[in-house]
Design a protein around this motif. Sequence first.
Motif: not given
Length: 375
Positions: A280-297
């Motif tokens: 997840y240590l690329t800008p796109v992957a980080a943004v996706v992971a943050a949104i997915v964790a924030g919204v999903g969880e």
Amino acid sequence: MDTQRFHPYLVLLALVAGAVALVFGLSGDPQSDLGLFFSTGAEAAPIFLIATLAFLALDRPRLRPVVSLLTVLFVLGLALVGWFFSVAPWYGVMGAGEMPVEAAVVLLAGLFLSLGASALCFILYSVRVRRFLAQWIPIDPENFVHTTAFVVVAAIALLPLVPLLVLGHPPLVDLIGDPSMDFGALTPTEAAKTDLYGLVWTLGGAFLAVGLFVKRSLPEVLDRLGLVRPTIRSFSFAVAVGLGLVLVFGVVDHLIVAVWEYFGWYVTDEAYTEALFSAYLTPVAAVVAAIVAGVGEEVAVRGVLQPRFGILLSALVFAALHAYQYAWDGLLSVFLAGLVFAVLRARTSTTVSAVTHATYDLVLFSLMIAGVGWI
């Protein structure tokens, strides 16, 4: 059955999709994007399948034994997963002749704790126990859906903790270091794609888990989950709180680590954490992971669970969901963060807590990308 809310064909479609996801999840490595999509749904599928069937069983009592059997199988499945992770350090030696004494002890301890935690979950089928606990948890002890949900939630809160109790450290420490297990091998593109697929299943599962197509209409589901259209003011407030939490937990985490080190307890290693999240240590992957964790969880925990099981139990579930990743120091930090998100949900909405959570995670990922690491 309310015909304005009950949509049998959509219910059937959801059940079929869940069944297909389970088949793909159990079949091994997916061979296509469609296979990856369905296999990603295998984690959420058992929960929303059980929930949907439980809602159907309210007006169909003959269906209740089937739902109870599926719930028991789900709990035992989680127990098996917990046992699997409990013996993670010993996979390399178990098939090579005589089993070391330490491995045998871990094997038995994991089995004992997994079965013990499962038994605690099954106790919740006692109406007397539910009536007693209903003094503190806002459930209807006579309601079949609440009973089923209580057993499932208890399993999610207890069983992922078994490997930590047995090993004293997160099991992924051993699995990431084992080349035969192929953990942490995703590329950033694969990680982002898997996360997005997971978000689709999480959101769909959350809507079904509170009775969409069976007991509630879509507007009623959105209200039940606490999802509202954000205003500029609420969005700005959420982002500001997320940024503030980064600073607050930067201090809190250092204090927790200091206490753990003082007593000589195992501390979650920073190098391991970076390896765990390396995809997840690329800008796109980080943004996706943050949104997915924030919204999903937030939708799953604060939206689905908190209104029914309260702040404390939902925060415990939130921490337990991270038990394969972090040691006890990390889980304490996650639990405290969960309490903050829970208060935000209670006083504002799930939308606000989701934006706050996503902002918090995005800043942490950004710091890791910049080489600062966890502050």
